[in-house]
Design an enzyme around this catalytic site. Structure first.
Site, PDB file in Angstrom:
ATOM      1  N   ASP A  33      -6.792  -3.059   3.075  1.00 10.32           N
ATOM      2  CA  ASP A  33      -5.644  -3.922   2.795  1.00 10.32           C
ATOM      3  C   ASP A  33      -5.802  -5.313   3.402  1.00 10.32           C
ATOM      4  O   ASP A  33      -5.089  -6.245   3.020  1.00 10.32           O
ATOM      5  CB  ASP A  33      -4.355  -3.303   3.356  1.00 10.32           C
ATOM      6  CG  ASP A  33      -4.054  -1.948   2.759  1.00 10.32           C
ATOM      7  OD1 ASP A  33      -4.136  -1.820   1.531  1.00 10.32           O
ATOM      8  OD2 ASP A  33      -3.751  -1.011   3.524  1.00 10.32           O
ATOM      9  N   ASP A  65       0.853  -1.177   0.000  1.00 14.05           N
ATOM     10  CA  ASP A  65       0.000   0.000   0.000  1.00 14.05           C
ATOM     11  C   ASP A  65       0.895   1.235   0.000  1.00 14.05           C
ATOM     12  O   ASP A  65       2.059   1.171   0.425  1.00 14.05           O
ATOM     13  CB  ASP A  65      -0.884  -0.024   1.250  1.00 14.05           C
ATOM     14  CG  ASP A  65      -1.809   1.172   1.321  1.00 14.05           C
ATOM     15  OD1 ASP A  65      -2.344   1.572   0.281  1.00 14.05           O
ATOM     16  OD2 ASP A  65      -1.972   1.720   2.420  1.00 14.05           O
ATOM     17  N   ASP A 121      -1.864  -0.918   5.951  1.00 16.17           N
ATOM     18  CA  ASP A 121      -2.301  -0.520   7.283  1.00 16.17           C
ATOM     19  C   ASP A 121      -3.803  -0.333   7.387  1.00 16.17           C
ATOM     20  O   ASP A 121      -4.344  -0.295   8.481  1.00 16.17           O
ATOM     21  CB  ASP A 121      -1.584   0.773   7.708  1.00 16.17           C
ATOM     22  CG  ASP A 121      -1.867   1.933   6.765  1.00 16.17           C
ATOM     23  OD1 ASP A 121      -2.475   1.696   5.708  1.00 16.17           O
ATOM     24  OD2 ASP A 121      -1.485   3.064   7.097  1.00 16.17           O
TER      25      ASP A 121
END
Length: 914
Positions: free
Chosen positions: A652, A339, A648
């Site tokens: 995700d 990410d 985080d």
């Protein structure tokens, strides 16, 4: 209100954003004033509570019994039972204790790991304000139903997915769900397209997000598992199907080969024995002994300890491992899908550039804290420049409704993250909130709206005048400006000025910065409270531009370069805008200058086959949802890659769960993401992930050389026993001798090899293929050569002793020679390529100590009647021990010579020795 048939059951997901508020109200059988309490109760009974469902729980007994699925475990159990049948109760207990210990460790890990859905449930708002019977009431979030009308204000958690009916300066913080760094501006207008990415549905709000600013009213269109976060919960359950790690797959495959090879050899030798006329009972006991010799009893313990030691080392490098096999999996990773927000970037909006009076200023420091300064060409601003900066800072702080707070040593934003970045920049420019509120008290505010794209705050100046501070989109704001602030003061705005400002705006936007324009105007009105936007936002004085973004982590670029040198691909998967994602990727070195991001909408147009063909060519994905992320991870896995996924946010979590190795950020990561992960990086540092990869590679190497050491020893024992049967000789080793060698003599050095320090060059090697066997051709060749050498030395000693001594003494000599050869070989087993004299033996003092103790015990057993009786060996003089030791060094010397010759051949072929 009569409930329409269409909502007797909860409606399927629709493109609510492309329908007008009136149409949605009609479809859901609701009104702007909400439902009646009776109607809400009926819908709650029909559709169930607004709660995320948990998957079917696995009982503790099922988890515990699941630890006995491994073939190696069953080989050990059989070996333990055979030892018991042979009367070796102590050895049987030791083997079975190893099995139980491994089962207990595995049970503890799995029993404490499955909490992902429970963590998602914590994100739901415990209470919400809804319209019931024409009035606002606070109800438990679990009792919200489709058709309810939510009343929302800044600070509220959103309890369900809803379509906005009204919105006033309304912004939502959706980073955990979409990956968008900034709070998203929301409005109630109908969107003209059905196919709109989740992050761009500006008239929708979603469960689990929070209201950053403003107020609004929204119609609930989905609850519980029908919400976007409910879809993620479903993906988590789907992605969470247990998959063996590469190491587990290799060991399972190896165990299957080992058991069939062992049974084949034992059966062959049993038939040979029968043909030679050996007594059936003696032959059966011999076959049992051979079966015991073929099994590396210490293997599961060695693997577990190697992984556990790796976990300890990784914790010192800021990586906490939640599942032991994940350590080795990370070492074989060749693709890291990451990410952007909070992983590669800081995760906090930060002002980087201020432009005022034709001068560009750089701002240092990260996050919302006051640390940092304003610089010009690397130098601090002078007094004249500082005065101009204060004018711009007055706008950044004066037109702002956010506050900063210091919590647990970290600065947090209470309100909109963009406005928090503006506050921080204003502080660095020398202006504080306290000064603004004391010297320029607020008198009136004209909120931001999506049509004007600007916000105005009117304040009372120290000289008694009123001044309007306006911040907004630079291009639109510039259209209302007639003057400009310069180093000489305020003067009329020229066409050249406009062109220069537009060029600066374009240049900053090209750097993936979000650009904000600032302007001022002094007012004549004594009471500005009744002024409208069009009366204030005209004839403005242009003050400057502010460029901000979520900056890359300073250490991330170096870590990505290290990944590249280690043969690891880094792929960015983010919910952010494509141009922002591509710019950050270029800055970090993930992509080249001309590379573009593949959007979620474009991803939806690809079939699974098309995605599998393109996945290896795309390094940046933008505007993607949780489902997209999981799909990308699966496409990489289908291509044969060992995939790590980091992140985080809640969005995700499914991909983290579905990857070979899931990595969550410890500081910024949501509880959902942490519970779905295999590993947590405590400092949110991408570099820590690379360090963990290094540890994982070293652990795999340690496991491989330990396995080599154990199997080569077992191979030597099998060859020795096989040769004796073929030659018609009495058995040179008893079952007790084999168990002693496997559990004690081999086992302890193997544990030391499993914890050997990691080779410094391990990250210079390419990653292993998912399909690479742990026992490849080179492994098996070295194993058989080693077995042949140790068996040859022991057999030679045995044959010589049979001619000159008793059978018991011959067995004693063969036993001692094999033990000495195995212990000496442990030193050479530390490296497959580095010769003995090029190793630092002091780096593994445990091995030196264990080999010394094992040598002492073995020699003592030939001089102590009690121990000799236990091991069924004869006493022999110390001189014989020295003679056997000198002979037993032959296998080690030959193997080291083979290393030298192999390295010379590689150098001739242009392969650099590692």
């Amino acid at each position: 209100m009569t409930k329409p048939p269409a909502i007797a059951a909860q409606p399927p997901t629709k493109a609510w954003h492309s329908q007008s508020a009136e149409e949605v109200l009609t479809q859901l059988g609701s009104a702007a004033t909400g439902l009646s309490a009776q109607e809400a109760a009926q819908r709650l009974a029909a559709n169930g509570p607004n709660e995320l469902k948990e998957g079917k729980r696995i009982s503790p007994w099922q988890i515990f019994l699941g630890q006995f699925k491994s073939l190696i475990v069953w080989i050990l159990i059989v070996a333990g039972l055979i030892s018991g049948v042979l009367g070796e109760v102590v050895d049987a207990i030791a083997i079975l204790a190893i099995v139980v210990l491994n089962a207990v460790i595995g049970f503890y890990q799995e029993h404490s790991a499955e909490k992902s859905i429970a963590a998602l449930k914590k994100m739901a708002a415990p209470q919400a304000k809804v319209w019931r019977d024409g009035a606002i009431k606070a109800v438990p979030a679990a009792e919200i139903v489709t058709g309810d009308v939510l009343e929302l204000e800044a600070g509220d958690l959103v309890a369900a997915d809803a379509r906005l009916l009204t919105a006033a300066s309304f912004k939502c913080a959706e980073s955990a769900l979409t990956g968008e760094s900034e709070a998203v501006e929301k409005h109630a207008a109908t969107l003209d397209k059905e196919d709109v990415p989740l992050g761009d549905r500006e008239n929708m709000i979603f469960m689990g997000t929070s209201v950053a600013a403003g107020s609004g009213r929204a119609l609930v269109v989905a609850t519980a598992m029908q919400t976007e976060i409910g879809g993620i919960a479903g993906l988590l359950a789907e992605a969470g199907a247990d998959e063996d790690t590469p190491l587990q797959q290799k060991l399972t495959s190896f165990g299957r080969i080992l058991v069939w090879a062992s049974l084949g050899i034992v059966a062959l030798l049993f038939v040979l024995g029968l043909l030679r006329g050996m007594p059936f009972l003696e032959l059966f006991m011999t076959a049992v002994s051979l079966a015991v010799a073929a099994v590396p009893e210490g293997l599961p313990t060695v693997v577990t300890i190697a992984l556990a030691m790796g976990v300890m080392r990784m914790s010192r490098r800021r990586a906490l491992v939640r599942r032991l096999p994940a350590v080795e999996t990370l070492g074989s990773t060749n693709v890291i899908c990451t990410d952007k927000t909070g992983t590669l970037t800081v995760g906090e909006m930060t002002v980087r550039v201020l432009y005022v009076a034709g001068q560009t200023f750089e701002i240092t420091g990260e996050g919302y804290g006051p640390d940092g300064e304003v610089r010009v060409d690397g130098k601090a601003a002078d007094e004249r420049q500082t005065k101009l900066l204060r004018e711009l800072a007055n706008n950044l702080l004066g037109c702002n409704n956010t506050h900063l707070a210091l919590e647990n040593g970290q600065w947090k934003v209470i309100g909109d993250p963009t406005e928090g970045a503006m506050l921080s920049a204003g502080h660095k420019a020398g202006v504080t909130e306290e000064q603004i509120e004391h010297e320029m008290p607020k008198r009136h505010e004209i909120p931001f709206d999506s049509d004007r794209k600007r916000q105005t705050v009117i304040r009372l100046m120290p000289d008694g005048r009123h001044r309007a501070f306006i911040n907004g989109a630079p291009d639109l704001l510039l259209q209302h400006c007639t003057h400009i602030l310069t180093t000489e003061g305020i003067r009329p705005l020229t066409d050249a000025d406009r062109a220069e400002i537009a060029a600066q705006n374009t240049a900053l936007a090209a750097q993936a910065l979000r650009v904000l324009g600032s302007a001022q105007r002094d007012l004549d009105a004594a009471s500005p409270e009744h002024l409208k936007a069009e009366e204030v936002e005209c004839d403005l004085v242009f003050v400057g531009l502010t460029g901000m973004y979520d900056p890359p982590r300073t250490e991330a670029k170096e870590a990505i370069a290290k990944c590249r040198s280690a043969g690891i691909r880094v792929v960015m998967i983010t919910g952010d805008h494509p141009h922002t994602a591509a710019a950050i990727a270029r800055e970090l070195g993930i992509t080249t200058d001309d590379a573009v991001a593949l959007s979620g909408a474009e991803l939806d147009q690809l079939s699974e086959d098309e995605l599998h063909q393109r996945v290896t060519q795309v390094a940046v994905y933008a505007r993607v949802t949780a489902a997209h992320k999981l799909r990308i991870v699966r496409a990489w896995k289908a291509s044969g890659a060992v995939v790590a996924m980091t992140g985080d946010g809640v969005n995700d979590a499914p991909a983290i769960k579905g990857a070979d190795i899931g990595i969550a950020m410890g500081r910024s990561g949501t509880e959902v993401t942490k519970q779905a992960s295999d590993m947590i990086v405590t400092d949110d540092n991408f570099a820590s992930i690379v360090a963990a990869v290094e540890e994982g590679r070293g652990i795999y190497d340690n496991i491989r050389k330990t396995l080599q050491y154990l199997l080569a020893g077992n191979c030597g024992e099998l060859l020795l026993m096989t040769a004796a049967i073929i030659m018609g000789l009495p058995m040179p080793l008893l079952a007790l001798h084999l168990l002693w060698i496997n559990l004690v003599t081999d086992g302890l050095p193997a544990l030391c090899l499993a914890t050997d320090p990691i080779d410094a060059d391990v990250m210079k090697q390419p990653p292993r293929s998912r399909n690479e066997r742990i026992t490849d051709g080179g492994f098996l060749g070295t194993m058989f050569l080693t077995g042949l050498l140790t068996a040859g030395v022991s057999l030679a000693v045995y044959l010589y002793a049979l001619k000159h001594e008793s059978l018991e003494m011959a067995r004693t000599h063969a036993f001692a020679a094999l033990v000495f050869a195995e212990l000496l070989r442990a030193f050479g087993a530390r490296s497959e390529t580095r010769p003995l004299w090029r190793m630092n033996h002091l780096s593994n003092l445990n091995l030196l100590l264990v080999v010394s103790i094992s040598f002492s015990i073995q020699v003592w057993s030939h001089h102590n009647a009690l121990l000799a009786g236990f091991l069924k060996t004869s006493l022999m003089p110390f001189s014989d021990c020295l003679m056997l030791l000198s002979i037993s060094v032959i296998p080690l010397l030959v193997l080291e010579l083979v290393k030298v010759l192999r390295n010379a051949r590689r150098q001739n072929e242009g392969v650099i020795e590692n």
